[in-house]
Design an enzyme around this catalytic site. Structure first.
Site, PDB file in Angstrom:
ATOM      1  CE  LYS A  15       1.266-112.466 -31.157  1.00 25.57           C
ATOM      2  NZ  LYS A  15       1.247-111.642 -29.940  1.00 25.57           N
TER       3      LYS A  15
HETATM    4  N1  GLU Z   1       0.167-108.095 -30.031  1.00 25.90           N
HETATM    5  C1  GLU Z   1      -0.023-107.561 -28.725  1.00 25.90           C
HETATM    6  C2  GLU Z   1       0.414-108.543 -27.672  1.00 25.90           C
HETATM    7  O1  GLU Z   1       1.225-109.419 -27.926  1.00 25.90           O
HETATM    8  C3  GLU Z   1      -1.447-107.044 -28.508  1.00 25.90           C
HETATM    9  C4  GLU Z   1      -2.546-108.026 -28.694  1.00 25.90           C
HETATM   10  C5  GLU Z   1      -3.935-107.399 -28.661  1.00 25.90           C
HETATM   11  O2  GLU Z   1      -4.043-106.211 -28.468  1.00 25.90           O
HETATM   12  O3  GLU Z   1      -4.894-108.158 -28.845  1.00 25.90           O
HETATM   13  O4  GLU Z   1       0.036-108.444 -26.534  1.00 25.90           O
END
Ligand code: GLU
Length: 423
Positions: free
Chosen positions: A106
Site C-alpha cells: 500500500k
Molecule cells: N486499492 C484497492 C484495494 O484496496 C485496489 C488495489 C489494487 O488494485 O491493487 O483493494
C-alpha cells in the site's frame, strides 16, 4: 479518554486471532506480523503560488511470498505510516483469499487533494513516483487507485516510471485509462465484486433483491458503482452518505440520477441532490445511516466506522465491507453476537485487485480482453472466494471474517514455509 484508533494494531490483532485459531507455527506468525519493507519519502512540490510544500509519502510492502506486491496509493490528510502498513497487510490477505498471485502493498501521501490544483496533484504524483521508483516495477510492486486517486493519477505514475526506465512500462501500475493499457471493467470492479459477494450471500439466505433495503456509506468509486449495480439488480437504496452529508429516501434513491448529479458536481459530491431528504453534516448523516432500519449496510468509505460506539445499534442483517477495515475487532464481536452477517473487506472488496490482476496480465501479454471475459472471470473468482470462505465458516462454525483470514493466512503461511527464510 479512549486510546486513538490505530489500524496497524487492529491488523495485528486480527492476525493474532487467526494464528491462535489455526495454531499457526509461532515462527511463521512472527514473520507475517512484520512488513517486509517500508519506505518513507519526502515529496517536495512547488505549489501554484511559488511556495515549496513538502508532503510525506509512504510505500509499504507487507509480504511477497506468493508473488509481486500489489496495492493502491491513497491521498488523504489522515494517512499515517501505521495505516499504510495495515492496508498493506490487508492486501496480502485479500490477494490470498481470492487466490491471485500477489503479495500485499500500500502507499499513501499525507495531503488534502480537495484543496490542491490538478497541476499540484500531478507534480506531487510524479515526484512521489520518482521517489518510490526504487521499489516499484511490473515484477516488484504494482500500485493502483485507492482513496482520492484515479486513472489520471495512475497515468502520471506510469508515465513518470516509463520516463525513468526509458520505455513504456504499462505493467507498473493498474487502474489506468483503457486508452493506455488499462482494462475494461477496472473502474467499477470493486463495486461489482462487492455486489457479486452480496448476491451469493443473499441467495444463500433466500433474500430477494426487491425486498432488500440498502444503506451505503460513501459514494466514490466503490460506493457509487456498488449502488448502481444493486439498483440495477432491483434493490432499494434508501440512504447514501459522503463527506458532504447524506441523502435519505425510504422509497429508494434514483441512483442513476444521483450519479449524474455527482458527475456534474465540481467536487463530485452528493450535496444539492434533490431526490431525498438531505442531512448536511457528514457526521450526523453517518450516525443516522449506520443505525438505519435496513437489510444491508455497506460501509464503502474509510476504516474505523463500525465501532463499539454503534455496533449494538446496527439493525442491518448483512454488513458488506466495501471499504478496508471499517469494522473494529471489538465491534466485530458485538455484531457476531447479535447475528449480523459480516461479509469481510478482504473478500467483499477484492474485486478491484482482481481486475487489477487481469489488467496486469493483459499488459504483460499485450493482449486485451473484452468486457464479457472480464466480467466472466471476475464472477468466477468472486463466487469461488465466497464459496471457499463460506465452507470454512460452516465447517468451523466461525464468522466469515475468521474464515476468510483462515483461508488467506494458511495460503500465505504455506508459501512462506515452502520458500524458507533467506539465507
Ligand atoms: N486499492 C484497492 C484495494 O484496496 C485496489 C488495489 C489494487 O488494485 O491493487 O483493494
Amino acid at each position: 479518554m479512549s486510546t486513538p484508533f490505530n489500524p496497524w494494531e487492529m491488523a495485528c490483532q486480527q492476525l493474532d486471532l487467526v494464528a491462535n485459531k489455526l495454531s499457526l507455527d509461532p515462527n511463521l506468525h512472527a514473520k507475517l506480523r512484520h512488513c517486509k519493507r517500508a519506505l518513507i519519502v519526502s515529496v517536495p512540490v512547488i505549489m501554484d503560488n511559488g511556495e515549496i510544500r513538502v508532503f510525506e509519502g509512504y510505500r509499504v510492502q507487507h509480504n511477497v511470498d506468493r508473488g509481486p506486491a500489489k496495492g493502491g496509493i491513497r491521498y488523504h490528510p489522515d494517512v499515517t505510516l501505521d495505516e499504510v502498513k495495515a492496508m498493506a497487510m490487508w492486501m496480502t490477505w485479500k490477494c490470498a483469499v481470492v487466490n491471485i498471485p500477489y503479495g500485499g502493498a500500500k502507499g499513501g501521501v499525507v495531503c488534502d487533494p480537495a484543496n490542491m490544483s490538478e497541476r499540484e496533484i500531478e507534480k506531487m504524483t510524479r515526484r512521489l513516483t520518482s521517489e518510490i521508483a526504487i521499489i516499484i516495477g511490473p515484477d516488484k510492486d504494482i500500485p493502483a487507485p485507492d482513496v482520492n486517486t484515479n486513472p489520471q493519477v495512475m497515468s502520471w505514475i506510469m508515465d513518470t516510471y516509463s520516463m525513468g526506465v526509458g520505455y513504456s512500462a504499462p505493467g507498473v501500475v493498474t487502474g489506468k485509462p483503457v486508452e493506455m493499457g488499462g482494462s475494461l471493467g477496472r473502474h467499477t470492479a470493486t463495486g461489482r465484486g462487492a455486489m457479486l459477494v452480496l448476491q451469493e450471500a443473499m441467495q444463500h439466505r433466500g433474500m430477494k433483491p426487491q425486498d432488500t433495503r440498502v444503506a451505503i456509506q460513501g459514494f466514490g468509486n466503490v460506493g457509487g458503482s456498488f449502488a448502481r449495480f444493486l439498483h440495477e439488480w432491483g434493490c432499494r437504496i434508501v440512504a447514501v452518505t459522503d463527506v458532504s452529508g447524506g441523502i435519505f429516501n425510504s422509497s429508494g434513491i434514483d441512483i442513476p440520477a444521483l450519479q449524474t448529479h455527482v458527475a456534474n458536481h465540481p467536487h463530485r459530491l452528493i450535496a444539492g441532490f434533490e431526490g431525498g431528504d438531505f442531512v448536511g453534516s457528514a457526521e450526523a448523516a453517518n450516525r443516522e445511516l449506520m443505525t438505519l432500519d435496513v437489510d444491508v449496510l455497506a460501509p464503502c468509505a474509510l476504516a474505523n466506522q463500525i465501532t463499539t460506539d454503534n455496533a449494538a445499534a446496527i439493525k442491518a442483517k448483512i454488513v458488506v465491507e466495501g471499504a478496508n477495515g471499517p469494522t473494529t475487532p471489538d465491534a466485530d464481536i458485538i455484531l457476531n453476537e447479535r447475528g449480523v452477517w459480516v461479509l469481510p473487506d478482504i473478500l467483499a472488496n477484492a474485486g478491484g485487485v482482481t481486475v487489477s490482476y487481469f489488467e496486469w496480465v493483459q499488459d504483460l501479454q499485450s493482449i486485451f480482453w473484452d468486457e464479457d471475459r472480464i466480467d466472466h472471470e471476475l464472477t468466477k473468482i468472486m463466487k469461488r472466494g465466497f464459496r471457499d470462505v463460506l465452507a470454512i465458516a460452516e465447517q468451523e462454525k466461525c464468522p466469515m471474517r475468521m474464515a476468510a483470514y483462515m483461508l488467506a493466512v494458511n495460503r500465505v503461511a504455506t508459501a512462506v514455509k515452502w520458500r524458507g527464510v533467506y539465507p
